[in-house]
Design a protein around this motif. Structure first.
Motif, short mmCIF file in Angstrom:
data_model
loop_
_atom_site.label_atom_id
_atom_site.label_comp_id
_atom_site.label_asym_id
_atom_site.label_seq_id
_atom_site.Cartn_x
_atom_site.Cartn_y
_atom_site.Cartn_z
N ALA A 85 -4.12 1.22 5.19
CA ALA A 85 -3.03 1.06 6.16
C ALA A 85 -3.55 0.55 7.50
CB ALA A 85 -2.30 2.38 6.34
N THR A 108 7.67 -5.72 9.21
CA THR A 108 7.49 -5.34 7.81
C THR A 108 6.18 -4.58 7.61
OG1 THR A 108 6.56 -7.54 7.35
CG2 THR A 108 8.89 -7.23 6.89
N VAL A 134 4.95 0.97 -6.42
CA VAL A 134 4.55 0.14 -5.28
C VAL A 134 4.61 -1.33 -5.67
CG1 VAL A 134 2.62 -0.48 -3.78
CG2 VAL A 134 3.09 1.93 -4.26
N SER A 151 5.15 4.23 5.78
CA SER A 151 5.34 4.75 4.42
C SER A 151 4.04 5.33 3.86
CB SER A 151 5.86 3.64 3.50
OG SER A 151 7.12 3.18 3.92
N VAL A 152 2.91 4.64 4.13
CA VAL A 152 1.62 5.16 3.66
C VAL A 152 1.31 6.50 4.32
CG1 VAL A 152 -0.88 4.78 3.68
CG2 VAL A 152 0.66 2.90 3.11
N THR A 162 5.39 -0.57 6.12
CA THR A 162 4.35 -0.19 5.15
C THR A 162 3.45 0.90 5.70
OG1 THR A 162 4.32 -2.40 4.18
CG2 THR A 162 2.39 -1.02 3.81
N GLY A 192 7.17 -4.17 -4.24
CA GLY A 192 6.64 -5.40 -3.66
C GLY A 192 7.21 -6.64 -4.32
N ILE A 211 6.10 1.39 0.69
CA ILE A 211 4.81 0.71 0.70
C ILE A 211 4.94 -0.70 0.12
CG2 ILE A 211 2.46 0.77 -0.23
CD1 ILE A 211 2.64 3.83 -0.09
N ALA A 268 6.87 -2.90 0.85
CA ALA A 268 7.21 -3.90 1.86
C ALA A 268 5.99 -4.63 2.40
CB ALA A 268 7.96 -3.24 3.02
N THR A 269 4.80 -4.30 1.92
CA THR A 269 3.57 -4.94 2.39
C THR A 269 3.68 -6.46 2.33
OG1 THR A 269 2.29 -3.07 1.51
CG2 THR A 269 1.07 -5.07 2.08
#
Length: 423
Positions: free
Chosen positions: A178, A83, A56, A90-91, A87, A60, A114, A116-117
């Motif tokens: 999330a 974006t 992760v 994905s979570v 995330t 990132g 994730i 991409a947070t």
């Protein structure tokens, strides 16, 4: 609220975007430790848990600066919503995969998504910079306040994430993280009045913020600092688990953040002396020294005390770092520049979490505290070798008739508008 903090909130909209940033930053402290807790609960493998957390963080590190470059170019609202959606999806997919007993490779695919947070801390600090650009003392206080917000996040986040995972159900912590991200991004992007103006043309020339003087030094230091943070999270959880008090890990980590929170509040009330470069070097060295006591503790109470005093060194160093970034990069690339420091942290967190997980599995949690101690020493070494390269960007150089107070250069030609910005 004391007067310096009251002053930074005089501009309209500042309370609202800072509050939205608080909500949206909760995943910063919840996702990594939540994934570690969830995987360790379900599989009992700290190595796998640390590797997922590292994935992760590395994702990132690769994606975060690109997202922020797009934000500088097109604006926060247009970029953050899609974006954040990546995330959240994905979570949710990861939680379903863990619940359904899916193969481990799918866990890692979700971990990449994730990553991409978006960096909500960078977005909020960019708004503060736009509002208080012409008032360096107010900007120092604003950055101090946001450092305190970061620490509040790191106090509450692990308690919520670890607590929910261990008391309710294993996936509860990441699920709440999330939700916080989605809500925070929606609240922040709805506030268009304080959103910094995008700079589409500026990004066609000059390349990345990485080309700015001193940024590689800052990133190198942040890699070492992030390794400390990532390792401490994993080791503290394992340390508490070895002693039969796994839920107490969240309280121990909260004392770490509490020390930084208190130091940040105090730091925002003073006008620091000397140069930002000198304060940065001193702060990093003190962080390195503060990682020696955790090597010597034998129970959770003494570990909490050691981490509290270590935490006192964090916020002042982070605030000084943000002031340096504000000087080092052109204004059109500020969000990207701030995010690059987060990228250095993310890379460090990945390395620290993965290495700490392996050392913990092989030798136990107490021995693994050597990992953050060595990482802190590495950060201090990089700072010592490279701090003289921390020179301001050309547009931030001191003009004739200006002055440099250690936070940023203000010239005689800079006219301050009614919102504290440069007209």
């Amino acid at each position: 609220m004391t007067s310096p903090y009251r002053a930074i909130f005089a501009a309209p909209g500042t309370r609202a975007f800072s509050a939205a940033g608080l909500v949206g930053r909760m995943p910063l402290s919840m996702l990594g430790v939540g994934i570690v807790t969830m995987i360790s609960q379900v599989t009992g493998q700290y190595g796998l848990a640390g590797a997922l957390s590292a994935t992760v963080a590395l994702s990132g590190a690769a994606v975060g600066p690109q997202v922020s470059r797009l934000v500088d170019r097109y604006g926060q609202a247009r970029v953050l919503r899609p974006t954040a959606a990546v995330t959240v999806v994905s979570v949710l997919t990861l939680l379903a995969a863990v619940r359904g007993g899916a193969p481990h490779w799918l866990f890692f695919v979700c971990a990449v998504g994730i990553g991409a947070t978006p960096s909500l801390g960078a977005m909020v600090r960019a708004r503060w910079s736009a509002i208080h650009r012409g008032a360096p003392e107010l900007l120092h206080t604003a950055y101090s306040f946001e450092s305190v917000v970061d620490e509040i996040v790191f106090i509450l986040g692990p308690i919520l994430s670890i607590g929910l995972c261990t008391v309710w159900f294993s996936e509860a912590g990441p699920l709440l993280a999330a939700a916080f991200l989605g809500i925070g991004v929606l609240l922040l992007t709805a506030q268009r009045g304080t959103e910094p103006q995008p700079h589409p043309r500026a990004h066609h020339a000059g390349g990345s913020a990485l080309r700015s003087p001193g940024m590689p030094v800052l990133i190198g230091v942040f890699v070492g600092t992030g390794s400390v943070f990532g390792a401490v999270d994993v080791i503290t959880l394992a340390f508490a688990d070895e002693r039969g008090h796994k839920p107490a890990a969240s309280l121990v980590l909260a004392t770490y953040a509490l020390g930084s929170c208190l130091a940040g509040l105090a730091f925002g009330l003073i006008r620091p002396r000397g140069t930002a470069q000198g304060r940065f070097l001193l702060g990093v060295c003190l962080m390195a020294v503060s990682m020696i006591p955790p090597l010597l503790v034998g129970n959770l109470v003494f570990l909490a005390m050691a981490l509290f005093f270590s935490g006192l060194t964090i916020a002042p160093t982070m605030v000084t770092s943000m002031n340096l970034v504000e000087r080092l990069v052109p204004r059109a690339k500020l969000t990207e520049g701030i995010t690059w420091t987060s990228t250095g942290l993310a890379i460090g967190v990945a390395l620290g979490a993965a290495l700490a997980g392996r050392v913990t599995d092989a030798h136990g949690a107490s021995a693994a505290f050597a990992v953050p101690a060595c990482a802190a020493l590495l950060a201090a070494t990089v700072a010592g070798l490279g701090y003289r390269r921390l020179h301001p960007a050309p547009e931030r150089e001191e003009p004739r008739g200006g002055y440099d107070d250690g936070h940023g250069t203000i010239g005689a030609h800079d006219a301050v508008d009614g919102h504290g910005g440069v007209a």
